[in-house]
Design a protein around this motif. Structure first.
Motif, PDB file in Angstrom:
ATOM      1  N   LEU A   1      44.048  33.276  54.145  1.00  7.68           N
ATOM      2  CA  LEU A   1      44.692  33.973  52.420  1.00  7.68           C
ATOM      3  C   LEU A   1      46.443  32.862  51.830  1.00  7.68           C
ATOM      4  CD1 LEU A   1      45.471  38.119  54.220  1.00  7.68           C
ATOM      5  CD2 LEU A   1      44.292  37.484  52.111  1.00  7.68           C
ATOM      6  N   ALA A   2      46.275  32.060  52.307  1.00  7.84           N
ATOM      7  CA  ALA A   2      47.431  31.410  52.803  1.00  7.84           C
ATOM      8  C   ALA A   2      46.921  30.079  51.180  1.00  7.84           C
ATOM      9  CB  ALA A   2      48.041  30.491  53.346  1.00  7.84           C
ATOM     10  N   ARG A   3      45.539  29.745  51.101  1.00 10.70           N
ATOM     11  CA  ARG A   3      44.588  28.954  50.823  1.00 10.70           C
ATOM     12  C   ARG A   3      44.635  29.879  49.366  1.00 10.70           C
ATOM     13  NH1 ARG A   3      39.265  26.132  53.562  1.00 10.70           N
ATOM     14  NH2 ARG A   3      38.449  28.636  52.488  1.00 10.70           N
ATOM     15  N   ARG A   4      44.004  30.381  49.542  1.00  9.44           N
ATOM     16  CA  ARG A   4      44.131  31.658  48.432  1.00  9.44           C
ATOM     17  C   ARG A   4      45.188  31.555  47.625  1.00  9.44           C
ATOM     18  NH1 ARG A   4      40.267  32.559  44.491  1.00  9.44           N
ATOM     19  NH2 ARG A   4      41.273  34.432  43.776  1.00  9.44           N
ATOM     20  N   GLU A   5      46.563  31.870  48.077  1.00  7.96           N
ATOM     21  CA  GLU A   5      47.321  32.011  47.241  1.00  7.96           C
ATOM     22  C   GLU A   5      48.170  30.826  47.019  1.00  7.96           C
ATOM     23  OE1 GLU A   5      50.510  33.412  50.323  1.00  7.96           O
ATOM     24  OE2 GLU A   5      49.837  35.389  50.222  1.00  7.96           O
ATOM     25  N   ALA A   6      47.526  29.384  47.377  1.00  6.63           N
ATOM     26  CA  ALA A   6      47.861  28.041  47.081  1.00  6.63           C
ATOM     27  C   ALA A   6      46.656  28.215  45.956  1.00  6.63           C
ATOM     28  CB  ALA A   6      47.361  27.150  47.687  1.00  6.63           C
ATOM     29  N   GLN A   7      45.302  28.490  45.978  1.00  4.20           N
ATOM     30  CA  GLN A   7      44.676  28.377  44.649  1.00  4.20           C
ATOM     31  C   GLN A   7      45.124  28.731  43.154  1.00  4.20           C
ATOM     32  OE1 GLN A   7      40.803  29.886  46.430  1.00  4.20           O
ATOM     33  NE2 GLN A   7      40.263  28.321  47.401  1.00  4.20           N
ATOM     34  N   VAL A   8      45.509  30.414  43.308  1.00  2.00           N
ATOM     35  CA  VAL A   8      46.541  30.922  42.547  1.00  2.00           C
ATOM     36  C   VAL A   8      47.114  30.352  41.886  1.00  2.00           C
ATOM     37  CG1 VAL A   8      47.827  32.813  41.934  1.00  2.00           C
ATOM     38  CG2 VAL A   8      45.034  33.123  43.133  1.00  2.00           C
TER      39      VAL A   8
ATOM     40  N   ASP B   1      35.787  29.320  55.200  1.00  2.00           N
ATOM     41  CA  ASP B   1      35.137  28.728  55.791  1.00  2.00           C
ATOM     42  C   ASP B   1      34.221  28.409  54.457  1.00  2.00           C
ATOM     43  OD1 ASP B   1      35.141  27.695  57.923  1.00  2.00           O
ATOM     44  OD2 ASP B   1      33.970  29.002  58.645  1.00  2.00           O
ATOM     45  N   LEU B   2      34.954  28.877  53.409  1.00  2.00           N
ATOM     46  CA  LEU B   2      34.332  29.436  52.088  1.00  2.00           C
ATOM     47  C   LEU B   2      35.044  28.845  51.196  1.00  2.00           C
ATOM     48  CD1 LEU B   2      31.768  32.942  52.180  1.00  2.00           C
ATOM     49  CD2 LEU B   2      31.132  30.802  52.613  1.00  2.00           C
ATOM     50  N   ASP B   3      34.936  27.376  49.847  1.00  2.00           N
ATOM     51  CA  ASP B   3      34.938  27.316  48.788  1.00  2.00           C
ATOM     52  C   ASP B   3      35.801  28.324  47.959  1.00  2.00           C
ATOM     53  OD1 ASP B   3      35.144  24.947  49.770  1.00  2.00           O
ATOM     54  OD2 ASP B   3      33.666  24.618  48.305  1.00  2.00           O
ATOM     55  N   ASP B   4      35.804  29.216  47.834  1.00  2.00           N
ATOM     56  CA  ASP B   4      35.780  30.511  47.084  1.00  2.00           C
ATOM     57  C   ASP B   4      34.528  31.576  47.353  1.00  2.00           C
ATOM     58  OD1 ASP B   4      36.147  32.568  44.969  1.00  2.00           O
ATOM     59  OD2 ASP B   4      35.221  31.366  43.384  1.00  2.00           O
ATOM     60  N   PRO B   5      34.772  32.548  48.793  1.00  2.00           N
ATOM     61  CA  PRO B   5      35.007  33.838  48.907  1.00  2.00           C
ATOM     62  C   PRO B   5      34.571  35.028  47.879  1.00  2.00           C
ATOM     63  CG  PRO B   5      37.005  33.366  49.977  1.00  2.00           C
ATOM     64  CD  PRO B   5      36.805  32.393  49.340  1.00  2.00           C
ATOM     65  N   GLY B   6      35.302  34.820  46.996  1.00  2.49           N
ATOM     66  CA  GLY B   6      34.997  35.531  46.135  1.00  2.49           C
ATOM     67  C   GLY B   6      36.718  37.040  46.769  1.00  2.49           C
TER      68      GLY B   6
END
Length: 173
Positions: free
Chosen positions: A103-110, A70-75
């Motif tokens: 986790l997939a969204r974070r990988e995509a951001q990176v 839900d958070l844009d940047d959970p840290g």
């Protein structure tokens, strides 16, 4: 790899232990099973304790995954904790939650940040191709493979090779 004990298997072991306790005392060790059998209550208690911990870890993973998604940047601490919880509960049978998606969204951001870095730092056709590939892979990570094909024997996606249980739901499903 050893499979997890089912609830029925655990109940059967407890029943066998109860029957064993009815064994008439002979005053001497009638067989070599006694030392092993004497450890059964402790092992059963440990299995029950681990089941309680697994249940708590699953609830924590589900709550943290929903928060991270839900958070844009959970840290990185929250995402790191989510990753560790997902690893700790890999073999546990549980309903799907937002872990894979978060986790997939974070990988995509990176991957997108890497693509931006490549575009901003380097020039040339190869650079544009590399950045475009990173962007395309980021989309696949975030939305799932458009040609998602489960390989049942391997438990992986036939397109990208990711484990099926750690794969975003394909677009349109």
């Amino acid at each position: 790899m050893i499979d997890h004990l089912t609830d029925q298997q655990l109940t059967d072991i407890e029943a066998r232990w109860a029957a064993y306790q009815q064994h008439a005392p002979t005053g001497f060790a009638c067989c070599s099973a006694h030392p092993v059998a004497d450890a059964v209550p402790v092992l059963l208690a440990e299995i029950r304790r681990l089941r309680e911990l697994e249940s708590a870890a699953l609830h924590a993973r589900k709550a943290l995954a929903a928060l991270c998604y839900d958070l844009d940047d959970p840290g990185s601490d929250a995402l790191g904790a989510l990753y560790l919880l997902s690893q700790a509960t890999l073999g546990v049978d549980a309903p799907r939650d937002d872990t894979v998606l978060a986790l997939a969204r974070r990988e995509a951001q990176v991957m997108r940040r890497c693509a931006e870095f490549v575009r901003d730092t380097y020039g040339g056709d190869e650079t544009a191709d590399a950045a475009d590939t990173l962007d395309r892979d980021a989309n696949v990570h975030e939305r799932g493979c458009r040609d998602f094909v489960a390989v049942p024997q391997a438990g992986t996606c036939g397109r990208c090779g990711r484990p099926v249980d750690r794969h975003p739901v394909p677009v349109g499903s």
